[in-house]
Structures are given as structure tokens and as C-alpha cells.
Design a protein around this motif. Structure first.
Motif, PDB file in Angstrom:
ATOM      1  N   ALA A  59      29.037  32.183  30.748  1.00  0.00           N
ATOM      2  CA  ALA A  59      29.940  33.284  31.100  1.00  0.00           C
ATOM      3  C   ALA A  59      30.232  33.224  32.591  1.00  0.00           C
ATOM      4  CB  ALA A  59      29.322  34.631  30.737  1.00  0.00           C
ATOM      5  N   LEU A  60      31.507  33.281  32.935  1.00  0.00           N
ATOM      6  CA  LEU A  60      31.954  33.280  34.320  1.00  0.00           C
ATOM      7  C   LEU A  60      32.621  34.607  34.640  1.00  0.00           C
ATOM      8  CD1 LEU A  60      33.656  29.747  34.492  1.00  0.00           C
ATOM      9  CD2 LEU A  60      31.261  30.327  34.989  1.00  0.00           C
ATOM     10  N   ILE A  61      32.303  35.146  35.804  1.00  0.00           N
ATOM     11  CA  ILE A  61      32.916  36.385  36.283  1.00  0.00           C
ATOM     12  C   ILE A  61      33.469  36.121  37.672  1.00  0.00           C
ATOM     13  CG2 ILE A  61      32.527  38.789  36.958  1.00  0.00           C
ATOM     14  CD1 ILE A  61      30.133  38.848  35.032  1.00  0.00           C
ATOM     15  N   ASP A  62      34.721  36.510  37.905  1.00  0.00           N
ATOM     16  CA  ASP A  62      35.250  36.325  39.256  1.00  0.00           C
ATOM     17  C   ASP A  62      36.460  37.208  39.517  1.00  0.00           C
ATOM     18  OD1 ASP A  62      35.193  35.216  41.842  1.00  0.00           O
ATOM     19  OD2 ASP A  62      34.594  33.291  41.004  1.00  0.00           O
ATOM     20  N   THR A  63      36.811  37.257  40.781  1.00  0.00           N
ATOM     21  CA  THR A  63      37.885  38.104  41.283  1.00  0.00           C
ATOM     22  C   THR A  63      39.156  37.293  41.477  1.00  0.00           C
ATOM     23  OG1 THR A  63      36.183  39.302  42.516  1.00  0.00           O
ATOM     24  CG2 THR A  63      38.468  39.724  43.133  1.00  0.00           C
ATOM     25  N   ASP A  64      40.285  37.957  41.316  1.00  0.00           N
ATOM     26  CA  ASP A  64      41.575  37.377  41.700  1.00  0.00           C
ATOM     27  C   ASP A  64      42.107  38.226  42.845  1.00  0.00           C
ATOM     28  OD1 ASP A  64      44.317  36.622  41.919  1.00  0.00           O
ATOM     29  OD2 ASP A  64      44.212  35.790  39.895  1.00  0.00           O
ATOM     30  N   TRP A  65      41.959  37.726  44.066  1.00  0.00           N
ATOM     31  CA  TRP A  65      42.286  38.534  45.245  1.00  0.00           C
ATOM     32  C   TRP A  65      43.775  38.787  45.410  1.00  0.00           C
ATOM     33  CZ3 TRP A  65      38.917  41.322  47.969  1.00  0.00           C
ATOM     34  CH2 TRP A  65      37.565  41.040  47.783  1.00  0.00           C
ATOM     35  N   ALA A  66      44.607  38.015  44.719  1.00  0.00           N
ATOM     36  CA  ALA A  66      46.048  38.258  44.800  1.00  0.00           C
ATOM     37  C   ALA A  66      46.458  39.509  44.029  1.00  0.00           C
ATOM     38  CB  ALA A  66      46.817  37.051  44.274  1.00  0.00           C
ATOM     39  N   MET A 102      43.236  51.635  46.677  1.00  0.00           N
ATOM     40  CA  MET A 102      42.971  50.207  46.738  1.00  0.00           C
ATOM     41  C   MET A 102      42.387  49.803  45.397  1.00  0.00           C
ATOM     42  SD  MET A 102      40.496  47.672  46.938  1.00  0.00           S
ATOM     43  CE  MET A 102      40.539  45.947  47.406  1.00  0.00           C
ATOM     44  N   SER A 103      42.974  48.805  44.763  1.00  0.00           N
ATOM     45  CA  SER A 103      42.465  48.318  43.486  1.00  0.00           C
ATOM     46  C   SER A 103      42.501  46.799  43.467  1.00  0.00           C
ATOM     47  CB  SER A 103      43.271  48.884  42.316  1.00  0.00           C
ATOM     48  OG  SER A 103      44.638  48.504  42.412  1.00  0.00           O
ATOM     49  N   LEU A 104      41.698  46.242  42.586  1.00  0.00           N
ATOM     50  CA  LEU A 104      41.526  44.800  42.516  1.00  0.00           C
ATOM     51  C   LEU A 104      41.066  44.452  41.106  1.00  0.00           C
ATOM     52  CD1 LEU A 104      41.349  42.208  44.391  1.00  0.00           C
ATOM     53  CD2 LEU A 104      38.920  42.738  44.598  1.00  0.00           C
ATOM     54  N   THR A 105      41.620  43.398  40.523  1.00  0.00           N
ATOM     55  CA  THR A 105      41.257  43.015  39.159  1.00  0.00           C
ATOM     56  C   THR A 105      40.249  41.876  39.153  1.00  0.00           C
ATOM     57  OG1 THR A 105      43.434  43.686  38.366  1.00  0.00           O
ATOM     58  CG2 THR A 105      42.126  42.313  36.905  1.00  0.00           C
ATOM     59  N   MET A 106      39.201  42.058  38.342  1.00  0.00           N
ATOM     60  CA  MET A 106      38.183  41.037  38.144  1.00  0.00           C
ATOM     61  C   MET A 106      38.229  40.592  36.685  1.00  0.00           C
ATOM     62  SD  MET A 106      35.059  42.869  40.194  1.00  0.00           S
ATOM     63  CE  MET A 106      34.022  41.396  40.068  1.00  0.00           C
ATOM     64  N   TYR A 107      37.870  39.335  36.447  1.00  0.00           N
ATOM     65  CA  TYR A 107      37.967  38.762  35.110  1.00  0.00           C
ATOM     66  C   TYR A 107      36.631  38.149  34.683  1.00  0.00           C
ATOM     67  CZ  TYR A 107      42.959  39.214  36.042  1.00  0.00           C
ATOM     68  OH  TYR A 107      44.190  39.713  36.348  1.00  0.00           O
ATOM     69  N   ALA A 108      36.437  38.068  33.377  1.00  0.00           N
ATOM     70  CA  ALA A 108      35.255  37.404  32.824  1.00  0.00           C
ATOM     71  C   ALA A 108      35.674  36.625  31.586  1.00  0.00           C
ATOM     72  CB  ALA A 108      34.173  38.419  32.472  1.00  0.00           C
ATOM     73  N   VAL A 109      35.140  35.420  31.453  1.00  0.00           N
ATOM     74  CA  VAL A 109      35.430  34.569  30.301  1.00  0.00           C
ATOM     75  C   VAL A 109      34.116  33.946  29.833  1.00  0.00           C
ATOM     76  CG1 VAL A 109      36.780  32.642  29.401  1.00  0.00           C
ATOM     77  CG2 VAL A 109      37.710  34.055  31.237  1.00  0.00           C
ATOM     78  N   SER A 110      33.918  33.898  28.531  1.00  0.00           N
ATOM     79  CA  SER A 110      32.723  33.269  27.966  1.00  0.00           C
ATOM     80  C   SER A 110      33.132  32.078  27.110  1.00  0.00           C
ATOM     81  CB  SER A 110      31.928  34.266  27.119  1.00  0.00           C
ATOM     82  OG  SER A 110      32.713  34.738  26.024  1.00  0.00           O
ATOM     83  N   ALA A 111      32.204  31.142  26.959  1.00  0.00           N
ATOM     84  CA  ALA A 111      32.508  29.932  26.198  1.00  0.00           C
ATOM     85  C   ALA A 111      31.231  29.345  25.609  1.00  0.00           C
ATOM     86  CB  ALA A 111      33.213  28.901  27.073  1.00  0.00           C
TER      87      ALA A 111
END
Length: 305
Positions: A184-191, A290-299
Motif C-alpha cells: 500500500a502506497l500513500i502520498d500527496t499531490d501538491w498540485a 487551504m486544502s490538499l488531496t492525498m491518495y492511497a493505492v494498494s496492490a
């Protein structure tokens, strides 16, 4: 009003957002631990941690690894789920953070044991403390200190945004996963960051500067593709929005970004002052955003990989 004074020394801080791994050594451990604790307490981060743990479903006796384990709490969670026959390992290149993680894990073990006041609770405390034996090892995501196909469960949270070659890192993670292993990976998209209110031109220049200074600021949107490219089977994906509180206008990354941008010559001191004043006045009215979207994907690593 006095114009913003641009500091003579570089404003380099983990609160600046997606910095490079080379910046980590510039921060003292106490400060790093504080920042990591603050981030981990945010609802968006907690939601993704919970989701990832459910996707990974660590089982008793398995080997579970957290790449970029920081202060180590997620490794302790792994240990409690995989039990005394399992192996919970945190990979962390910073020796100070490894020491802090070890201290916290020992503190957790002692607290659990101390809570056993009657026979049943004492047995449960012993079981949990036995399961919470964890190990923190030196290592980098690009060269994990594990043999091929030796890991059952692997998580990596907010690390890929700091590396220059995320493709190589995910391939390295795939190498150490056993067939049937989960990741599982979790990370931010700063754009995806939104800051309001601010002069659009000034904000665009500031954001453009920070994105250019970051190793991998678009990491969040890349997670699925990186896992698929490595030959893994996607098993889930989700997202969570970080919404900053009103006092965020006066502290952390937002409160520092205008100083850093002015020092870099991206905006003028007058523009920096106007940016800060606008956000503070908005916060006084309860209108700062101020808001920011973070994502998580599992495999899953299939038998054929």
C-alpha cells in the motif's frame, strides 16, 4: 505596516511541503518528530492509514515492513497484528528517528504491560507486548535491506514525493515482496493545493517555485501507474482531502511559504507581506481556506511476477 523582512539564512523546514530527502538531515530530530506527529494526527492522514491497514490485512506470523518508518508507530501496529511469530520492521535512513522510534516502541510495550491489573488483562498485556517487539533498520527505499521475495506486507507513506526516481523505488519494493504479498502506497499531490484568499499571480509564482523545488510533487496521481508498471495487481484506491484549520494561516508551511518565496526572489517583500496579511485577516473572519488531496493505492504481487 512594516514590509516583510526577508531572512538572510535559508528557510528550510519540513513544513515547506514536499522537500527533498537531502533536506531531512538539516532538521533536528525533535523538530522532525514534532512535524511527523502533527501530520499523523490530521483526519485525512488517519483515514488513509486506516484504509491502507485494512487493505494490507497483516496476518499472524507474517513479515511486515514500513518503508520510511519515521517515529515508528505504524511498525508497532504491524507487530500487534502479526504477533510474536511475525517480524515487524521499519526502514528508516535517519539514525535519530530510528532511536526515537525504538524509544517509543519500548514505551508502548511498558505501558501495555503496566495496564494488566487482573489476570485476564495481564495476559492480554503480555500478549500485546510480546507482539510489539519491533525492529528499526538503516536503509533507503532505493535499496531495501531484504532478500528477494522475503516480505509479506509492505507500506510506504509520504515517501515517494521526496525521491527523484519513484519508478526504481517501487520496482525495489516489488522485488522484496513474496508472491501473494500486499503493498500500500500513500502520498500527496501538491498540485492539488488550494489557498484562499491570495493574489492569483503571486500565488501562482509561489506554488510554481515550490513545485519546481520538490523532488516529486505530483506523487499522489502517479501511485496507481507505478504499481501497475511494476507488474502488480491493483486491489484498491482511494483519496482523502486535508483541510487546514483556521490557525494554519499563521503556522507551519503556509505561514512560512511567503518568506521562502521572497528569499528565492520569486515574489517581492511587499507581495510577501500582502500575502501574509490577506491570509491572517481571512483567518480572523473564519474565511481562510487551504486544502490538499492525498491518495492511497494498494496492490498484490501475483505468482507470475
Amino acid at each position: 505596516m512594516t514590509e516583510t523582512q526577508v531572512p538572510d539564512e535559508p528557510v528550510v523546514d519540513a513544513t515547506r511541503g514536499s522537500f527533498r530527502l537531502t533536506h531531512v538531515a538539516e532538521q533536528n530530530i525533535e523538530r522532525q518528530a514534532f512535524i511527523l506527529d502533527q501530520m499523523a494526527s490530521r483526519p485525512a492522514v488517519k483515514a488513509l492509514k486506516t484504509w491502507a491497514l485494512q487493505q494490507l490485512a497483516p496476518a499472524p506470523g507474517e513479515t511486515a515492513v514500513d518503508v520510511g518508518s519515521g517515529t515508528g508507530e505504524d511498525v508497532v501496529t504491524f507487530a500487534e497484528l502479526i504477533g510474536p511469530d511475525g517480524h515487524a520492521i521499519g526502514v528508516e535512513p535517519n539514525p535519530g528517528l530510528r532511536a526515537e522510534a525504538t524509544r517509543r516502541a519500548e514505551s508502548t510495550r511498558r505501558a501495555e504491560a503496566a495496564r494488566g491489573s487482573d489476570a485476564a488483562r495481564e495476559a492480554e498485556a503480555v500478549r500485546r507486548s510480546a507482539g510489539a517487539q519491533v525492529e528499526y533498520v538503516d536503509g533507503h527505499a532505493e535499496a531495501l535491506p531484504f532478500a528477494d521475495e522475503s516480505v509479506d506486507v509492505l507500506r510506504c507513506e509520504r515517501v515517494l514525493q521526496h525521491v527523484d526516481n519513484p519508478t526504481a523505488v517501487v520496482q525495489e519494493m516489488t522485488r522484496v515482496l513474496r508472491p501473494g504479498g500486499r503493498i500500500a502506497l500513500i502520498d500527496t499531490d501538491w498540485a492539488t493545493a488550494i489557498i484562499h484568499p491570495a493574489d492569483p499571480d503571486v500565488l501562482q509564482r509561489m506554488v510554481g517555485y515550490f513545485l519546481s523545488e520538490s523532488a516529486n510533487p505530483f506523487s499522489g496521481r502517479q501511485l496507481r501507474g507505478l504499481l501497475a508498471q511494476a507488474g502488480l495487481e491493483i486491489t484498491g484506491e482511494t483519496a482523502s482531502t486535508w483541510i487546514e484549520a483556521q490557525d494554519g494561516a499563521r503556522q507551519g508551511f503556509i505561514a512560512m511559504m511567503h518568506l521562502t518565496a521572497a528569499q528565492a526572489g520569486v515574489i517581492t517583500p511587499a507581495e510577501a507581506d500582502a500575502f501574509s496579511r490577506s491570509l491572517n485577516e481571512a483567518a480572523d473572519r473564519g474565511a481562510f481556506h487551504m486544502s490538499l488531496t492525498m491518495y492511497a493505492v494498494s496492490a498484490l504481487k501475483s505468482r507470475a511476477v
